[in-house]
Each structure stands twice: as C-alpha cells, then as structure tokens.
Enzyme design. Sequence first.
Site, PDB file in Angstrom:
ATOM      1  N   ASP A  76       0.906  -1.199  -0.029  1.00 56.94           N
ATOM      2  CA  ASP A  76      -0.079   0.017  -0.062  1.00 56.94           C
ATOM      3  C   ASP A  76       0.815   1.295  -0.010  1.00 56.94           C
ATOM      4  OD1 ASP A  76       0.760   0.009   2.407  1.00 56.94           O
ATOM      5  OD2 ASP A  76      -0.870  -0.255   3.668  1.00 56.94           O
ATOM      6  N   GLU A  89       5.811   6.993  16.433  1.00 55.99           N
ATOM      7  CA  GLU A  89       7.170   6.063  15.967  1.00 55.99           C
ATOM      8  C   GLU A  89       6.697   5.395  14.710  1.00 55.99           C
ATOM      9  OE1 GLU A  89      10.301   4.750  18.842  1.00 55.99           O
ATOM     10  OE2 GLU A  89       8.655   3.610  19.436  1.00 55.99           O
ATOM     11  N   ASN A  97      13.973  -2.001   9.529  1.00 55.86           N
ATOM     12  CA  ASN A  97      14.238  -1.321   8.224  1.00 55.86           C
ATOM     13  C   ASN A  97      15.504  -0.658   7.825  1.00 55.86           C
ATOM     14  OD1 ASN A  97      11.712  -1.551   6.536  1.00 55.86           O
ATOM     15  ND2 ASN A  97      10.520  -0.228   8.283  1.00 55.86           N
ATOM     16  N   HIS A 197      17.943 -13.238  -3.119  1.00 59.00           N
ATOM     17  CA  HIS A 197      19.026 -13.158  -2.510  1.00 59.00           C
ATOM     18  C   HIS A 197      20.368 -12.710  -3.609  1.00 59.00           C
ATOM     19  CE1 HIS A 197      18.226 -14.432   1.689  1.00 59.00           C
ATOM     20  NE2 HIS A 197      17.230 -13.339   1.366  1.00 59.00           N
TER      21      HIS A 197
END
Length: 327
Positions: A76, A89, A97, A197
């Site tokens: 979103d 926060e 992150n 990865h």
Amino acid sequence: MDLAVVFLAIFALSSHALEAKGLPSNGLSYDYYQKTCPQVEKIVRDSMNAFTSADPNTSAAILRLVFHDCQVGGCDGSVLLNIKDPQHEAEMDSPKNFGIRKREVIDEIKSKIEAACPQRVSCADILVLAARDAVAIAGGPTISVPLGRRDTAVAHSRQEADVGLPRNEVNLTKALQVFSQEVGITFDETVAILGAHTLGLTHCDCLMERLYQNSTVLPPGSEAEYVKYLTKVCPEGGQGRFTTTLNLDPTPRTFDNKYYVNALNGHGVIALDAEMARDPRSVNLVKKFASDQDAFFKVFSSAFVKITTLGVLTGDKGVVRKKCSVL
C-alpha cells in the site's frame, strides 16, 4: 540491499488465490491504466533504466523496498512515507528497516507520472512496477504484474513493522510454514522467492545470530571453512557490525541463479541460504534452480505476482497520493 531481511515475504496477511485464467481475484487487473494512463509502464521503465545506469545498486534496493512495503499492512505504499511526528513512531523507525534505501526514486518517478496523468497512478503500483523492472534490468525475467492498488491513507507504526518484518535469521521450517500457510505460495515458489538474494548485499549485523548465538555444528568441508571466513570478516563485538557488508552471491548486481550455485558450494551467507542447500526438503530444488536458470525465473515470477498482490487496497479503499512520501 540488506536482503538478509528480504527473506522477505513473511507476512501476517491472508492469501489471495489467482483465478484459473491467471487474473487476480482481488480487484486488480492487467489493463487497469489502459485508458487513464497508458504510458505509465513506459515512464517507470525509462526512469528505472536511468536510475540503474547511474547506480547499479538501485535494482537491489528497489526490490527490497517492495517486499518491505508488502510485509507491513500489505502492498500500500506505506514504506515510502516520511513521518515527522514526535508523538508517532513511524514504520521507518523500526530497526528492521535498517539499510532501506532509494525511496526517493519512487517519488521522482511519481512526479513524472503526475505530470502525464495527474492523480491516477498510486505509489503502491509505481513501487511494484519499479521492482518488476529492477529485476528485468538486472538480467532477470520480465514479469507481468496486475495493477490497481491504492495507497494507504494512514501511516503504519514502528510496532507494526517490528511485528510484520522478519528477524534477520529465520530457519527453513518457519519459512516454509509461513509461506505456505499465511502467504499462500507453494514450496517451489518459496525456494524461488528466496532467490531474490541473488541481488545485493547484507551487513554483518544480520549474521551475528548465525555466527555467535545459534551456530550450527558443521562437518569439515567448504561450508565450515566459509563460516570461519565470515567470523573473521564479522567478528563478534567488531566495530564494523553496521558498516561492513558482504555480497550475497558472486554477482550481486545481476539477477541470475548464481545464488543457488553459491549455496551448493557451501558459500551461503545468510543462515537460511546455507540451510536450504543442505536440507533434504529443499536441496533437490536448489540443485534444479542452480542448473536451470529458466526454471528459477519462471517460478520466481509466479511468486512475485502473488506476494505483490497481498493485502492490497482497491476500489474505494485507500487513496492515490500526489507525493509518495507525504500523506
């Protein structure tokens, strides 16, 4: 791209099945902007070509970005928000992150699209298109993605990110359980999506648990020797914990199957990468993808579409933001 965390798509979201014709059953469509902004895909593709030419690491960063967006409340556009509120926060305040980069790329692409099609294309769709193009530009498959997502009108919190984003070290059993039961992708798709990865790098911080807390006793061989090497590069308590980086495979700027080859050779960087190459449940599929890149690309594409259509806002839900970083 700290793709240690982009073992990516561990969500607490329900799955959306794809219909028999391959069209999503959640309000998205493959021709959503055909009449309202037919040039949107070209604008995104041309922009991504320019950004990756200037910085080849852009592909890895954008791929990680889309998975982090989808893992917290659905796909979103929430991860793109800059929230400056001392009483709140925000999602980006989560330590999970750490290392997220290139959010400004989506804002810049959005500004070009707004000039051509004002208030038509959501930031969530732009991010998915940019990630799709990032994979292709880096040498991976060209993936058709359904569109029609809308942006969240409410900023997600740090707590939501702390819960929704995975730990740095997740074992194979947990990965398979969550992917199949909560995300709704197949076993083959789980092994393939971990192949993301193949792009980018990770920080030593993401290896601390593997190397010093839950270390596996390994028989003599290439993997054991590689772990010794990792402990030298990333010593416990070392000053470079958050600054020293390691490539996740030998070709970190190319989307290919070398990730699987590398893991089979005992050089999996992340614990999950290494475990997948020796676990009897997954090793044969790792071998298949290592020897057949087309097979890997096909299954990865299917998984990518499923993951980027989870938890979407469509119809009259959500909004179309004018600027991706601002509510």
